[in-house]
Enzyme design. Structure first.
Site, PDB file in Angstrom:
ATOM      1  N   GLN A 192      47.833 -58.718 -72.156  1.00 21.31           N
ATOM      2  CA  GLN A 192      47.336 -59.561 -73.249  1.00 21.31           C
ATOM      3  C   GLN A 192      47.968 -60.949 -73.243  1.00 21.31           C
ATOM      4  OE1 GLN A 192      48.773 -56.619 -76.254  1.00 21.31           O
ATOM      5  NE2 GLN A 192      49.334 -58.408 -77.467  1.00 21.31           N
TER       6      GLN A 192
ATOM      7  N   HIS B  89      57.169 -55.315 -89.323  1.00 20.17           N
ATOM      8  CA  HIS B  89      56.894 -54.074 -88.585  1.00 20.17           C
ATOM      9  C   HIS B  89      57.315 -52.852 -89.405  1.00 20.17           C
ATOM     10  CE1 HIS B  89      57.560 -56.903 -85.012  1.00 20.17           C
ATOM     11  NE2 HIS B  89      56.336 -56.460 -84.802  1.00 20.17           N
TER      12      HIS B  89
HETATM   13  P1  AMP Z   1      53.539 -57.339 -82.618  1.00 22.06           P
HETATM   14  O1  AMP Z   1      54.805 -56.637 -82.320  1.00 22.06           O
HETATM   15  O2  AMP Z   1      53.687 -58.791 -82.921  1.00 22.06           O
HETATM   16  O3  AMP Z   1      52.447 -57.041 -81.619  1.00 22.06           O
HETATM   17  O4  AMP Z   1      53.012 -56.723 -83.984  1.00 22.06           O
HETATM   18  C1  AMP Z   1      52.860 -55.334 -84.142  1.00 22.06           C
HETATM   19  C2  AMP Z   1      52.160 -55.068 -85.437  1.00 22.06           C
HETATM   20  O5  AMP Z   1      52.935 -55.608 -86.515  1.00 22.06           O
HETATM   21  C3  AMP Z   1      50.779 -55.731 -85.530  1.00 22.06           C
HETATM   22  O6  AMP Z   1      49.879 -54.856 -86.183  1.00 22.06           O
HETATM   23  C4  AMP Z   1      51.054 -56.954 -86.351  1.00 22.06           C
HETATM   24  O7  AMP Z   1      49.921 -57.436 -87.053  1.00 22.06           O
HETATM   25  C5  AMP Z   1      52.101 -56.440 -87.311  1.00 22.06           C
HETATM   26  N1  AMP Z   1      52.888 -57.532 -87.882  1.00 22.06           N
HETATM   27  C6  AMP Z   1      53.469 -58.557 -87.217  1.00 22.06           C
HETATM   28  N2  AMP Z   1      54.047 -59.408 -88.084  1.00 22.06           N
HETATM   29  C7  AMP Z   1      53.820 -58.908 -89.332  1.00 22.06           C
HETATM   30  C8  AMP Z   1      54.160 -59.335 -90.662  1.00 22.06           C
HETATM   31  N3  AMP Z   1      54.846 -60.459 -90.877  1.00 22.06           N
HETATM   32  N4  AMP Z   1      53.764 -58.575 -91.692  1.00 22.06           N
HETATM   33  C9  AMP Z   1      53.058 -57.426 -91.477  1.00 22.06           C
HETATM   34  N5  AMP Z   1      52.710 -56.975 -90.263  1.00 22.06           N
HETATM   35  C10 AMP Z   1      53.087 -57.703 -89.203  1.00 22.06           C
END
Ligand code: AMP
Length: 269
Positions: free
Chosen positions: A48, A24
């Site tokens: 979701q 993040h």
């Molecule tokens: P989430 O909190 O899981 O909904 O993710 C929020 C954002 O962070 C989304 O755009 C995800 O694709 C991105 N994200 C989650 N894990 C990773 C990672 N390991 N590397 C890069 N971006 C990530």
């Protein structure tokens, strides 16, 4: 935000569900490179999640998140309540486009409608010039590109590469669910799709690659494999044309935890 606009500042939005990790934070860094001001939203979006999914136990760490965002020098954190986002009178939603049709969409039928709806709301609330999303959720990126294009939303999406542990496991808030034994197996997901990418480059038939990869994940200790698929990287269509970039996408379970990952693959030359 109105002040920033009046002062001619550009705004980047980084939507998250919190429990922030270095993946993040890499998005926040990308955001800072692409706009004057960075807004990070933290919202565990109930629409979701399917009723049987992990909404109730999804990890939350408000204090930790705020500390990390302060350290990363985000300008504003937007963490609305569920009631603010979905008051009792709420009744309009976005239906995700064709990119949502299968892969994750087959296993999580209303997931991308929830993602598209909450992102449309966040885009309208924050009015960003750019929004940063991780390639970790590769299909989500494709769905949101369609959303922005199809509905003429006035912002640009930027994709950020997946941040991984040293052993290859993609960082994910859900990794916190893994037992020590499961955590030891988890890197096999990235190892398997990496091997699949090498096989694609070597010209091995796709059906052989995906069948082998599925068997390999089961041997490594994954309890269920939802899919390993090789798709057109831009459209996610199963029909691929020679020379077009490809993407290998996989989802598999370790006990009660579902992991997803993906990797680029080049068509054989
Ligand atoms: P989430 O909190 O899981 O909904 O993710 C929020 C954002 O962070 C989304 O755009 C995800 O694709 C991105 N994200 C989650 N894990 C990773 C990672 N390991 N590397 C890069 N971006 C990530």
């Amino acid at each position: 935000m109105a002040d920033w606009r009046r002062a001619g500042k550009t705004i980047a939005l980084v939507p998250t569900m919190g429990a922030l990790h270095p993946g993040h934070i890499s998005l926040v860094r990308q955001a800072k490179e692409n706009a004057d001001k960075v807004v990070v939203s933290i919202f565990v979006n109930p629409t979701q999640f399917a009723p049987h999914e992990d909404l109730a136990r999804y990890p939350r760490d408000e204090a930790g998140d705020l500390a990390k965002l302060s350290e990363a020098e985000a300008d504003l954190v937007w963490s609305p309540s569920v009631d603010e986002m979905y008051p009792a009178v709420f009744s309009t939603s976005v239906k995700a486009g064709s990119a949502a049709a299968d892969l994750e969409g087959a296993f999580r039928p209303h997931h991308f409608d929830g993602v598209a709806t909450v992102c449309a709301k966040l885009f309208n609330q924050v009015t960003p010039d750019v929004a940063i999303f991780g390639e970790k959720d590769y299909q989500q990126l494709a769905v949101l590109r369609q959303l922005v294009d199809d509905l003429n939303m006035p912002l640009r999406l930027i994709a950020a590469p997946t941040v991984r542990e040293k052993d290859g496991l993609a960082l994910s808030s859900r990794n916190a669910y893994l037992s020590e034994k499961e955590r030891a197996i988890a890197p096999a997901l990235y190892a398997t799709i990496s091997e699949a990418a090498a096989q694609v480059a070597a010209g091995t038939p796709f059906t052989v690659i995906t069948t082998d990869a599925t068997a390999h994940l089961a041997e490594a200790g994954f309890t269920k494999v939802d899919y390993v698929e090789i798709r057109d990287a831009a459209t996610l269509s199963a029909v691929v044309s020679p020379g077009k970039p490809l993407r290998i996408l996989a989802a598999a379970w370790l006990g009660k935890t579902r992991l997803i990952d993906n990797i680029a693959a080049a068509s054989p030359s």
